[in-house]
Design a protein around this motif. Sequence first.
Motif, short mmCIF file in Angstrom:
data_model
loop_
_atom_site.label_atom_id
_atom_site.label_comp_id
_atom_site.label_asym_id
_atom_site.label_seq_id
_atom_site.Cartn_x
_atom_site.Cartn_y
_atom_site.Cartn_z
N ILE A 9 0.72 -1.08 0.13
CA ILE A 9 -0.12 0.03 -0.10
C ILE A 9 0.65 1.28 0.02
O ILE A 9 1.78 1.23 0.82
CB ILE A 9 -0.92 0.01 1.15
CG1 ILE A 9 -1.98 -1.29 1.26
CG2 ILE A 9 -1.67 1.39 1.38
CD1 ILE A 9 -2.55 -1.38 2.69
N LEU A 11 0.83 5.44 0.04
CA LEU A 11 0.12 6.63 0.37
C LEU A 11 0.62 7.92 0.11
O LEU A 11 -0.19 8.83 0.04
CB LEU A 11 -0.42 6.45 2.03
CG LEU A 11 -0.88 5.49 2.62
CD1 LEU A 11 -1.33 5.73 4.14
CD2 LEU A 11 -2.39 4.81 1.87
N TYR A 88 -2.91 -1.04 -3.68
CA TYR A 88 -3.77 0.33 -3.23
C TYR A 88 -2.94 1.58 -3.23
O TYR A 88 -1.71 1.60 -2.63
CB TYR A 88 -4.40 0.00 -1.68
CG TYR A 88 -5.16 1.50 -1.64
CD1 TYR A 88 -6.63 1.76 -1.90
CD2 TYR A 88 -4.49 2.45 -0.68
CE1 TYR A 88 -7.25 2.71 -1.60
CE2 TYR A 88 -5.25 3.63 -0.58
CZ TYR A 88 -6.38 3.75 -0.63
OH TYR A 88 -7.15 5.02 -0.11
N GLU A 90 -2.53 6.17 -3.21
CA GLU A 90 -3.10 7.37 -3.15
C GLU A 90 -2.41 8.41 -3.85
O GLU A 90 -0.98 8.35 -3.44
CB GLU A 90 -3.38 7.72 -1.59
CG GLU A 90 -4.53 7.10 -1.10
CD GLU A 90 -4.81 7.29 0.34
OE1 GLU A 90 -5.80 6.48 0.88
OE2 GLU A 90 -4.38 8.18 1.19
N GLU A 238 3.48 9.72 6.58
CA GLU A 238 3.76 9.01 5.33
C GLU A 238 5.40 9.35 5.00
O GLU A 238 5.89 10.01 4.54
CB GLU A 238 2.94 9.79 4.24
CG GLU A 238 1.74 9.98 4.59
CD GLU A 238 0.89 11.21 3.72
OE1 GLU A 238 -0.03 11.44 4.13
OE2 GLU A 238 1.54 11.64 3.07
N THR A 269 4.49 4.85 7.57
CA THR A 269 4.11 4.13 6.31
C THR A 269 5.25 4.20 5.32
O THR A 269 6.12 5.20 5.69
CB THR A 269 2.68 4.36 5.62
OG1 THR A 269 2.77 5.74 5.43
CG2 THR A 269 1.61 4.26 6.58
N ALA A 307 -0.64 1.42 7.19
CA ALA A 307 -1.29 2.07 5.75
C ALA A 307 -2.81 1.93 5.59
O ALA A 307 -3.27 2.87 5.31
CB ALA A 307 -0.45 1.89 4.61
N LEU A 308 -3.14 0.83 5.62
CA LEU A 308 -4.44 0.52 5.33
C LEU A 308 -5.47 0.93 6.39
O LEU A 308 -6.38 1.85 5.87
CB LEU A 308 -4.90 -1.17 5.41
CG LEU A 308 -6.32 -1.52 5.17
CD1 LEU A 308 -6.69 -1.11 3.94
CD2 LEU A 308 -6.59 -3.11 5.56
N ALA A 311 -5.44 4.99 5.34
CA ALA A 311 -5.82 5.29 4.10
C ALA A 311 -6.91 6.24 3.95
O ALA A 311 -7.91 5.87 4.77
CB ALA A 311 -6.15 3.98 3.14
N CYS A 313 -10.07 6.37 2.31
CA CYS A 313 -10.76 5.63 1.56
C CYS A 313 -12.09 5.13 2.47
O CYS A 313 -12.10 5.09 3.66
CB CYS A 313 -10.30 4.44 0.85
SG CYS A 313 -9.77 3.09 2.13
N ARG A 318 -11.67 -0.31 2.04
CA ARG A 318 -10.77 -0.89 2.95
C ARG A 318 -10.73 -2.39 3.05
O ARG A 318 -10.02 -3.06 3.35
CB ARG A 318 -10.75 -0.10 4.57
CG ARG A 318 -9.59 0.03 5.07
CD ARG A 318 -10.00 0.78 6.43
NE ARG A 318 -10.63 1.90 6.36
CZ ARG A 318 -10.02 2.98 6.17
NH1 ARG A 318 -8.80 2.94 5.94
NH2 ARG A 318 -10.86 4.29 6.11
#
Length: 330
Positions: A9, A11, A88, A90, A238, A269, A307-308, A311, A313, A318
Motif C-alpha cells: 500500500i 499513500l 492500493y 493514493e 507518510e 508508512t 497504511a490500510l 488510508a 478511503c 478498505r
Amino acid sequence: MTLIDMPKIELHLHLEGAAPPDFIRSLAREKKVDIGGIFDENGAYKYKDFWDFLKVYEAATTVLKTPQDFYRLTRAVLAECAANQVIYAETFLAPDFCGGGDVSAWKDYLAAIEQAAQEMQSEAGVILKAIPTCVRHFGPDQAKKTALCASETAGRFVTGFGMGGDETFGTQGDFAYAYDMAREAQLQLTSHAGEWGGAESVRDAIHDLGVTRIGHGVRAIEDDALIEEIIEKDVVLEVCPGSNIALGVYDDLKDHPIARLRKRGVKVTVSTDDPPFFHTTMRKEFGDLAQTFGWDGADFKALNQTALEAAFCDDETRKAVAKQLETIDE
C-alpha cells in the motif's frame, strides 16, 4: 513469496512526480517542446538540490497540457505500481497543473484521470484514490482555488486534501482557510511537513491545519514532546526513505529515523514520493529497509496494516484491500 514481492500500500505518491522520464520526453516530442535541459546524459531527471528539484518537476509538467495527457500519465504510473505489487495507492494531484485551478477545467482533467484509474483497476488490480494538493510556494490564495476544486469533486475518488511544495515558504497556518474549506467538504487531511521545515513544521501542521497524516514528518524525531503528541493524537507519518536520501535530508539509509520512529511507537508508512526522480520503486524501498534494519515479513505486514488503517478511503474499499492483504504468507 519474498518481501519485495508482497502486496503493498502506498499513500504518498505525486502523480506528476511519478511520470517516467521516457513518457515526458515522448510527450515533449509530440508537442515540440524543448525541455531537454531537465535530463542528464543517461536520460534521467537532473537536479542539484530540493529547490532545483522543484523547478525540474514543474518544467516536466509543462508538457502535460490536456486531460488526455493525464489519462495517459495515470495509466503509465499505475502500470509501474502494478509492477511493484502495489494494490492500493493514493496520489497527490495539483489542480494548478490540471486547468490552473479552474473548477470546470479541473473536472475535465479529473474525469480523464479517474477513467484511467478505473481501467487500470480492472486490468491490473490497482485501486487508486486522489488527493488534490495545493502547492505551498504558489501561496494561500491559490491554495483556496485548489481547495475549491477538491471540495467540488469530493467523493469516492477524491478523498483527501493536502499541501506540497517548498516547506520554507510561509507557514502552515497561512493555509488554514483552504484546509477549512476541505474539511467542510468532509475530505481527510494531510500536509507535507518535517522534511525541510524541521520538527516545528510538523507541530504547526497538526495544530494549525488539523491534519491526521503528515507527508514525510521524519524531523519529528528531533523533538521528544512532539513525538509524544503524534502518538497521543494518532497522527500517521507518510515516510519516503528513498526520497529523503536522494534529496539529502539524510546521508544514508542507516541514518534515517524511520526505525527509531517506529520503535518509539509512531505510526509510519512507506512510499516512494516521486519515484523516477529519486531512482526508487516500492520494491526497492522494501528491499532496502529489510537489508538496512533487518525487518522481516511481520514488519512489512504491520506497515501495510498501518497504511490500510490510515488510508483515505471508504469502508468498502478498505475491506477489499484487506482481503488482498490476506494473501500474504505467514
